[in-house]
Structures are given as C-alpha cells and as structure tokens.
Write an enzyme that holds these catalytic residues in place. Structure first.
Site, PDB file in Angstrom:
ATOM      1  N   GLU A 116      14.725  33.339  -2.440  1.00 56.94           N
ATOM      2  CA  GLU A 116      15.905  33.590  -1.587  1.00 56.94           C
ATOM      3  C   GLU A 116      15.539  33.603  -0.102  1.00 56.94           C
ATOM      4  O   GLU A 116      16.283  34.142   0.716  1.00 56.94           O
ATOM      5  CB  GLU A 116      16.569  34.926  -1.976  1.00 56.94           C
ATOM      6  CG  GLU A 116      16.957  35.072  -3.428  1.00 56.94           C
ATOM      7  CD  GLU A 116      18.069  34.123  -3.879  1.00 56.94           C
ATOM      8  OE1 GLU A 116      18.533  33.313  -3.055  1.00 56.94           O
ATOM      9  OE2 GLU A 116      18.451  34.191  -5.051  1.00 56.94           O
ATOM     10  N   HIS A 139      17.790  42.451  -0.881  1.00 62.52           N
ATOM     11  CA  HIS A 139      18.657  41.961  -1.969  1.00 62.52           C
ATOM     12  C   HIS A 139      18.238  42.643  -3.261  1.00 62.52           C
ATOM     13  O   HIS A 139      17.042  42.817  -3.527  1.00 62.52           O
ATOM     14  CB  HIS A 139      18.501  40.448  -2.092  1.00 62.52           C
ATOM     15  CG  HIS A 139      19.052  39.885  -3.362  1.00 62.52           C
ATOM     16  ND1 HIS A 139      20.384  39.959  -3.693  1.00 62.52           N
ATOM     17  CD2 HIS A 139      18.454  39.243  -4.399  1.00 62.52           C
ATOM     18  CE1 HIS A 139      20.572  39.378  -4.876  1.00 62.52           C
ATOM     19  NE2 HIS A 139      19.416  38.952  -5.321  1.00 62.52           N
ATOM     20  N   HIS A 141      19.977  44.028  -7.521  1.00 69.35           N
ATOM     21  CA  HIS A 141      20.977  43.832  -8.573  1.00 69.35           C
ATOM     22  C   HIS A 141      21.490  45.175  -9.108  1.00 69.35           C
ATOM     23  O   HIS A 141      21.271  45.500 -10.281  1.00 69.35           O
ATOM     24  CB  HIS A 141      20.362  43.042  -9.742  1.00 69.35           C
ATOM     25  CG  HIS A 141      19.753  41.730  -9.372  1.00 69.35           C
ATOM     26  ND1 HIS A 141      18.796  41.097 -10.146  1.00 69.35           N
ATOM     27  CD2 HIS A 141      19.956  40.913  -8.311  1.00 69.35           C
ATOM     28  CE1 HIS A 141      18.442  39.952  -9.579  1.00 69.35           C
ATOM     29  NE2 HIS A 141      19.130  39.815  -8.461  1.00 69.35           N
ATOM     30  N   GLU A 169      32.230  59.623   2.214  1.00 74.67           N
ATOM     31  CA  GLU A 169      31.262  59.147   3.217  1.00 74.67           C
ATOM     32  C   GLU A 169      31.267  57.626   3.400  1.00 74.67           C
ATOM     33  O   GLU A 169      30.729  57.122   4.395  1.00 74.67           O
ATOM     34  CB  GLU A 169      29.858  59.603   2.833  1.00 74.67           C
ATOM     35  CG  GLU A 169      29.326  58.882   1.622  1.00 74.67           C
ATOM     36  CD  GLU A 169      27.905  59.278   1.246  1.00 74.67           C
ATOM     37  OE1 GLU A 169      27.706  59.546   0.058  1.00 74.67           O
ATOM     38  OE2 GLU A 169      27.034  59.301   2.109  1.00 74.67           O
ATOM     39  N   HIS A 210      26.097  38.718  -9.526  1.00 76.12           N
ATOM     40  CA  HIS A 210      24.654  38.610  -9.260  1.00 76.12           C
ATOM     41  C   HIS A 210      24.076  39.885  -8.641  1.00 76.12           C
ATOM     42  O   HIS A 210      23.171  40.489  -9.211  1.00 76.12           O
ATOM     43  CB  HIS A 210      24.392  37.395  -8.347  1.00 76.12           C
ATOM     44  CG  HIS A 210      22.940  37.146  -8.079  1.00 76.12           C
ATOM     45  ND1 HIS A 210      22.370  35.898  -8.071  1.00 76.12           N
ATOM     46  CD2 HIS A 210      21.923  38.003  -7.791  1.00 76.12           C
ATOM     47  CE1 HIS A 210      21.071  36.003  -7.810  1.00 76.12           C
ATOM     48  NE2 HIS A 210      20.780  37.269  -7.636  1.00 76.12           N
TER      49      HIS A 210
HETATM   50  P1  13P Z   1      12.626  35.965  -6.465  1.00 75.47           P
HETATM   51  O1  13P Z   1      11.706  36.435  -7.549  1.00 75.47           O
HETATM   52  O2  13P Z   1      12.397  34.512  -6.113  1.00 75.47           O
HETATM   53  O3  13P Z   1      12.591  36.863  -5.257  1.00 75.47           O
HETATM   54  O4  13P Z   1      14.115  35.982  -7.041  1.00 75.47           O
HETATM   55  C1  13P Z   1      14.689  37.178  -7.498  1.00 75.47           C
HETATM   56  C2  13P Z   1      16.159  37.202  -7.321  1.00 75.47           C
HETATM   57  O5  13P Z   1      16.738  38.267  -7.325  1.00 75.47           O
HETATM   58  C3  13P Z   1      16.894  35.927  -7.148  1.00 75.47           C
HETATM   59  O6  13P Z   1      18.172  36.142  -6.655  1.00 75.47           O
HETATM   60 ZN    ZN Z   2      18.946  38.162  -7.211  1.00 80.03          ZN
END
Ligand code: 13P
Ligand code: ZN
Length: 271
Positions: A116, A139, A141, A169, A210
């Site tokens: 990413e 980033h 999940h 908050e 995602h």
């Molecule tokens: P990477 O292992 O390449 O960082 O990818 C993980 C991910 O969350 C892809 O969106």
């Molecule tokens: Zn991801």
C-alpha cells in the site's frame, strides 16, 4: 552513530504495531504504517550515504523527494515486529521524484515496503498540504468499522453522523468527519489517488469491506483517532438491530463542538 534500536521512533513503532495487533486490527500481514522522519533524526542513527538497495515504487510523488520514511514491510506480520524489527520494518529515502525508494535500513530478508506504499505516500502528500505537522499514515482492519460498511449506507455524511452519535467524544476527536471509499482493488495507484483525495479533507478514510486509513502528527494520536472511530462503530454494531430510544441530538453535537472549540464539517449537522 547511536544505536537505531534505541531510537524513540523505533521504540514507538514497535509499541504501536504490537498494540495494534493486540487490538485485533492486524490479522496476519494486515495493516501497514508509514512515519515521516526528520532528516536530523535519521542522521543521528544512519549513514545516509550508504544506500543498501534502490527499490522502484511505480508512482511519482515529487513533493516527497529526499524525505525519509519509516515503513512496515509487505507481507510482514505486526505481531512479529517486536521480535525482528530489521526484517519487518525499513527506512527509505524517496528519490527520482517518488519513482524510487532508497533503502537505508531494514527489510533484512530482501523484503520491501508495504504493497500500500502508493496510498501511503500519496496520503502523506495530501495531509502535508492540509497540515504541515502531519507525520503518520496508518492502515488497519478494525472489525466493527469493517462490519459497518456491510450494513450502513456508505454516504459520508450519514456514516459520519452515525459515528458522532455513538460516543460524545467523537465529534471532538474527528470534527471534520470520516471519508468513505467504495470497495476498490487494494495496492493500486488508483486506490492511492482516491484515498489521498479524501485525505485532503479528513484524517480518516474508510475503505469499504476492507479497513480504514488514519493520519496524524504522531503514532499515538493516529492510533487514538482510529481507536475512537472503531469504538463508535462497535457501539453501532451492538445497537443497530435494536429500537433506538435515545441518541445524541444535532443540538447536543453542536454545543459539544462549541464547548471544545472544534469546527464541525460544514453542512453535517441539521441545524
Ligand atoms: P501489506 O502486507 O503489503 O502491507 O498489505 C497488508 C494490507 O493490509 C493490504 O491492504
Ligand atoms: Zn489492508
């Protein structure tokens, strides 16, 4: 030259990745972080003339020429960072107007930066325009934010309003709201460009089905931003199927924002 394993940015990165894994936000190799380092910070720990490898990035970001980034590796597990930081993390300098990343430290098994990287670097460009103090793009999940993208409209105003209503908050922590992208193929320049465009107006961008992107001045603040949105999403997922008897009204959101001196996204309140 000081020992890089004792550098404050190293200690903080290890703590953050470990904590994110503990929160369940980064299963397997899920998630990635990039941290913009000051030149002086790097020069204390590394010989910046010693380039280990030159890795093509596949995109251009001339604004980042010469900048140093501390970044997680592709395919690497956040849970393992603390045990082998030099394998799971790397420090690169951006060259060739963004087209090349010069590796100065890390990725010791021959690995490279996150898949990413385009979304990260393009988001840095966008966030630095909005706030020159921005240093982090993160980033991950988180389950409840992800779940919400299956059952809630993806309209950004509605998505934001729902999160604001879940914890008092929230409107203080992210008064500019949350941006939302529809499902897109990850790892591409296209999702990078779309994310960066959203990052011009908000520090949080949800990737539907995602995960989420967050940005901030340091790792702690960015973690806290995502943590707050994820907590709100958790409450939403607990109550979405139940009759709602009470809520935080627009008037209450307004007076909260006034009291804490934050500017709420224009047009997001019905008052
Ligand atoms: P990477 O292992 O390449 O960082 O990818 C993980 C991910 O969350 C892809 O969106
Ligand atoms: Zn991801």
């Amino acid at each position: 030259m000081k020992d890089i394993l004792n550098a404050p940015f190293m200690v903080e990165m290890i703590r953050t990745t470990t904590n994110m894994y503990a929160h369940g936000w980064d299963e397997r190799n899920g998630g990635n972080i990039s941290l913009l380092l000051d030149d002086a910070e790097v020069e204390d720990y590394l010989d910046t003339s010693a380039v280990l490898r030159r890795i093509p990035t596949g995109f251009k970001a001339p604004e980042l020429e010469g900048k140093y980034f501390f970044v997680t590796g592709t395919g690497k597990y956040f849970k393992n960072v603390q045990y082998a930081p030099d394998v799971n993390l790397g420090i690169v300098r951006i060259a060739d107007e963004g087209g090349t990343a010069e590796l100065l430290w890390g990725f010791a098994d021959g690995g490279k930066f996150t898949s990413e990287f385009p979304a990260h670097m393009m988001s840095h460009v966008a966030r630095l325009k909005a706030d020159p103090k921005n240093r982090v793009v993160m980033h991950c999940h988180p389950a409840n934010l992800l779940a919400m993208t299956y059952v809630h409209t993806l309209d950004e105003r509605e998505f934001t309003r729902t999160l604001w209503q879940m914890c008092t908050e929230c409107v203080v922590v992210f008064p500019e709201g949350v941006s939302v992208l529809p499902w897109m193929l990850c790892g591409t320049n296209e999702i990078g460009e779309a994310t960066a465009e959203k990052m011009l107006v908000s520090r949080l961008t949800v990737w539907s089905q995602h995960g989420i992107y967050g940005a901030g001045k340091d790792l702690d603040e960015t973690f806290g931003l995502i943590e707050t949105a994820e907590k709100a999403a958790e409450i939403y997922m607990k109550i979405a199927h139940l009759p709602r008897l009470n809520t935080i009204t627009d008037e209450q959101l307004h007076i909260t924002a006034e009291y804490f001196g934050v500017r709420v996204r224009e047009g997001y309140l019905n008052i």
